[in-house]
Design a protein around this motif. Structure first.
Motif, PDB file in Angstrom:
ATOM      1  N   LYS A 284       0.895  -1.176  -0.040  1.00 58.26           N
ATOM      2  CA  LYS A 284       0.056   0.062   0.168  1.00 58.26           C
ATOM      3  C   LYS A 284       0.992   1.224  -0.158  1.00 58.26           C
ATOM      4  O   LYS A 284       0.630   2.148  -0.833  1.00 58.26           O
ATOM      5  CB  LYS A 284      -0.995   0.192   1.134  1.00 58.26           C
ATOM      6  CG  LYS A 284      -1.944   0.957   1.167  1.00 58.26           C
ATOM      7  CD  LYS A 284      -3.090   0.806   2.314  1.00 58.26           C
ATOM      8  CE  LYS A 284      -3.967   1.776   2.461  1.00 58.26           C
ATOM      9  NZ  LYS A 284      -4.820   1.977   1.244  1.00 58.26           N
ATOM     10  N   ARG A 285       1.931   1.255   0.712  1.00 58.76           N
ATOM     11  CA  ARG A 285       2.763   2.511   0.729  1.00 58.76           C
ATOM     12  C   ARG A 285       3.404   2.653  -0.444  1.00 58.76           C
ATOM     13  O   ARG A 285       3.735   3.666  -1.021  1.00 58.76           O
ATOM     14  CB  ARG A 285       3.665   1.993   1.858  1.00 58.76           C
ATOM     15  CG  ARG A 285       4.714   3.479   2.199  1.00 58.76           C
ATOM     16  CD  ARG A 285       3.999   4.714   2.271  1.00 58.76           C
ATOM     17  NE  ARG A 285       5.023   5.805   2.599  1.00 58.76           N
ATOM     18  CZ  ARG A 285       4.789   7.171   2.521  1.00 58.76           C
ATOM     19  NH1 ARG A 285       3.228   7.366   2.068  1.00 58.76           N
ATOM     20  NH2 ARG A 285       5.438   8.074   3.000  1.00 58.76           N
ATOM     21  N   ASP A 288       1.145   4.095  -2.822  1.00 59.88           N
ATOM     22  CA  ASP A 288       0.918   5.489  -2.620  1.00 59.88           C
ATOM     23  C   ASP A 288       2.276   6.494  -3.135  1.00 59.88           C
ATOM     24  O   ASP A 288       2.057   7.439  -3.919  1.00 59.88           O
ATOM     25  CB  ASP A 288       0.833   5.565  -1.141  1.00 59.88           C
ATOM     26  CG  ASP A 288      -0.509   5.124  -0.490  1.00 59.88           C
ATOM     27  OD1 ASP A 288      -1.456   4.880  -1.500  1.00 59.88           O
ATOM     28  OD2 ASP A 288      -0.629   4.875   0.780  1.00 59.88           O
ATOM     29  N   VAL A 381       0.123  12.359   1.894  1.00 55.85           N
ATOM     30  CA  VAL A 381       0.507  10.939   1.369  1.00 55.85           C
ATOM     31  C   VAL A 381       1.924  10.717   1.487  1.00 55.85           C
ATOM     32  O   VAL A 381       2.487   9.847   1.660  1.00 55.85           O
ATOM     33  CB  VAL A 381      -0.447  10.790  -0.058  1.00 55.85           C
ATOM     34  CG1 VAL A 381      -0.199   9.441  -0.486  1.00 55.85           C
ATOM     35  CG2 VAL A 381      -1.830  10.842   0.063  1.00 55.85           C
ATOM     36  N   SER A 387      -3.043   8.017   3.190  1.00 57.69           N
ATOM     37  CA  SER A 387      -2.653   7.171   1.873  1.00 57.69           C
ATOM     38  C   SER A 387      -3.926   7.573   0.891  1.00 57.69           C
ATOM     39  O   SER A 387      -4.675   8.567   0.949  1.00 57.69           O
ATOM     40  CB  SER A 387      -3.447   5.785   2.512  1.00 57.69           C
ATOM     41  OG  SER A 387      -3.356   4.940   1.189  1.00 57.69           O
ATOM     42  N   LYS A 419      -4.436   4.151   7.663  1.00 59.25           N
ATOM     43  CA  LYS A 419      -4.195   5.483   7.500  1.00 59.25           C
ATOM     44  C   LYS A 419      -5.550   6.041   6.698  1.00 59.25           C
ATOM     45  O   LYS A 419      -6.182   5.431   5.947  1.00 59.25           O
ATOM     46  CB  LYS A 419      -2.981   5.699   6.481  1.00 59.25           C
ATOM     47  CG  LYS A 419      -1.804   5.320   7.152  1.00 59.25           C
ATOM     48  CD  LYS A 419      -0.476   5.711   6.282  1.00 59.25           C
ATOM     49  CE  LYS A 419       0.883   5.420   6.775  1.00 59.25           C
ATOM     50  NZ  LYS A 419       1.809   5.540   5.893  1.00 59.25           N
ATOM     51  N   GLY A 421      -7.581   8.328   4.102  1.00 60.89           N
ATOM     52  CA  GLY A 421      -7.179   8.492   2.742  1.00 60.89           C
ATOM     53  C   GLY A 421      -7.858   9.758   1.837  1.00 60.89           C
ATOM     54  O   GLY A 421      -8.570  10.346   2.423  1.00 60.89           O
ATOM     55  N   ASP A 460      -7.975  -0.888  -3.865  1.00 58.82           N
ATOM     56  CA  ASP A 460      -7.572   0.455  -3.881  1.00 58.82           C
ATOM     57  C   ASP A 460      -7.682   1.105  -5.345  1.00 58.82           C
ATOM     58  O   ASP A 460      -7.997   2.135  -5.558  1.00 58.82           O
ATOM     59  CB  ASP A 460      -6.037   0.569  -3.664  1.00 58.82           C
ATOM     60  CG  ASP A 460      -5.946   0.909  -1.851  1.00 58.82           C
ATOM     61  OD1 ASP A 460      -7.197   0.764  -0.997  1.00 58.82           O
ATOM     62  OD2 ASP A 460      -4.926   0.976  -1.205  1.00 58.82           O
TER      63      ASP A 460
END
Length: 477
Positions: A284-285, A288, A381, A387, A419, A421, A460
């Motif tokens: 996910k990071r 992002d 972000v 995120s 986190k 969004g 996502d």
């Protein structure tokens, strides 16, 4: 249903709805019409496949005409002969042609074009390893993919418009049986009274079992609404059917469970899934940062123009910073374009923004209506406070019906295991804007908890793509 099967033929049972003298034949006609939805769904899927294949054929042969000046060559023919079978494999695998994707235009386009890109990538690898450069025109290939994508978007848009009315009516045949409980006012066309149809869950009666099976034939799902003491009998009866079956248990509503599972032979309710696994956090990071850093060079000039407009419209800074609740219920400072007059800005968020809010500037009203005021949060972000996708962060003083969010529902704190969004599942479902009623918070909260429970990188991406459809929203002010 055979004419001989009437309510008078039903045997007595410990739990039954009564031996009615007649079957509600109007309901039978209505249910038979409802079963046509299943057939229509199949037709829609076949038409969707045909439309996408036609789009690819059109795209590649149009590319051949544009690049080589002729349709009479092997380049386009060889490409579509390989690309179309690969496309069908990938598109059928990601359900690009099911009715949900036809109904959700952006999701359907994303699935179909994604399958096409994968097919085109495989085509490139085949051409490379088989060394067939002479029979492979790069110009026709890239133009063909481009034209095919445009054709898919066009065809899907037309397809959605043609079937819009049918899709809004519903495409699933759901039989809802009400036994001893009042029928919901929002019950669909598949709702029937068990007593009126002479139904009762008696496995000792072949006629009762046959009648239930006959009514369920051709349905997508059977849903039972019944009194608690009848649930066990209905559960046994439903297990005899060849369709998906459910029993509504209103007592479980208060738990707001995310899903049901099994533990040590007992049924359990999943109430919270906790923080994402470490590998999911890394994925996910990484996603992002990749998207944010790639978009930042294009956004900075736009930020300058927006900042200039804000400065010319009213006195005060270009940005507005406010404390919001973030990961682990820890506060952070969020970045936004200032949309209110400086002297009237609400640092704690105690007052919800209204449609006729006198604090909002002229430029600010446009920024809020188009969601442009949220764009600076891409800086949050990059710094790791937020995120791209997640529950929207709220101010500490946010209220609904003059009650703080956590006083309305203590599950509120559970949404912060990920986190916050820029956008989220609640937003693409239309739950945005001011929280005037407690139900406004409840709907968002349930969507947020569902997102946390079922997170995936694909979700996502889907939410980001779907966000484009709700940038302009009636509740954005």
């Amino acid at each position: 249903m055979p004419a001989a099967l009437t309510g008078q033929d039903l045997d007595s049972a410990p739990i039954q709805t009564g031996n009615s003298a007649q079957v509600d034949f109007d309901a039978l006609v209505r249910l038979e019409a409802l079963k046509g939805r299943k057939r229509m769904r199949g037709i829609m899927s076949l038409l969707s496949i045909t439309a996408d294949v036609t789009s690819i054929l059109t795209g590649f042969f149009l590319a051949s005409l544009a690049y080589l000046g002729t349709l009479d060559n092997d380049h386009a023919s060889n490409m579509v002969a390989i690309c179309i079978p690969l496309f069908l494999i990938f598109s059928l695998n990601n359900n690009a042609h099911n009715t949900r994707k036809v109904s959700n235009l952006m999701s359907g386009i994303a699935s179909a074009t994604g399958a096409l890109v994968l097919a085109a990538g495989c085509l490139l690898l085949i051409a490379f390893f088989m060394k067939i450069g002479a029979e492979f025109s790069r110009g026709v290939f890239f133009l063909g993919v481009f034209f095919s994508v445009l054709a898919i978007i066009t065809m899907r848009t037309i397809f959605r418009a043609v079937f819009r009315e049918r899709l809004e009516e519903g495409v699933y045949a759901i039989l809802c049986i009400y036994d001893g409980v009042p029928m919901s006012q929002t019950a669909g066309p598949g709702a029937i009274e068990a007593r009126a149809m002479g139904l009762h869950p008696d496995l000792a009666s072949a006629i009762a079992v046959n009648r239930l099976g006959t009514l369920a034939k051709g349905m997508d799902r059977v849903v039972i609404h019944c009194v608690p003491q009848a649930r066990q009998a209905w559960a046994m009866a439903l297990k005899t059917l060849d369709v998906r079956c459910e029993i509504v248990v209103p007592e479980l509503d208060e738990f707001a469970a995310l899903s049901i599972s099994q533990r040590s032979g007992h049924t359990s309710l999943l109430l919270n899934s906790g923080r994402l696994a470490w590998n999911h956090q890394m994925m996910k990071r990484g996603f992002d940062l990749t998207i944010s850093l790639a978009a930042l060079p294009f956004l900075l000039p736009f930020f300058a123009l927006v900042g200039l407009a804000i400065k010319l419209d009213s006195r005060g800074p270009m940005f507005f910073r406010q404390e919001r609740i973030g990961l682990g219920n820890r506060p952070f400072m969020i970045w936004k374009f200032r949309s209110m007059r400086t002297e009237l800005c609400d640092a704690n968020g105690d007052r919800s923004t209204s449609r006729t809010d006198d604090r909002i500037t002229r430029v600010g009203r446009f920024l809020r209506r188009t969601s442009i005021d949220e764009l600076p949060q891409i800086l949050n972000v990059i710094t790791g406070d937020m995120s791209l996708v997640g529950p929207r962060p709220h101010a500490l003083g946010s209220r609904a019906e003059n009650a703080l969010f956590w006083d309305i529902d203590q599950r509120y704190w559970q949404r912060h295991v990920v986190k916050p969004g820029l956008t989220g599942l609640a937003q693409i479902r239309g739950f945005r804007g001011a929280t005037e009623q407690k139900m406004d918070l409840t709907k968002r909260l349930q969507s947020d908890l569902e997102y946390v429970s079922h997170w995936s990188l694909a979700s996502d991406i889907r939410i980001l793509l779907s966000t484009a459809m709700v940038v302009f929203h009636k509740n954005a002010f």
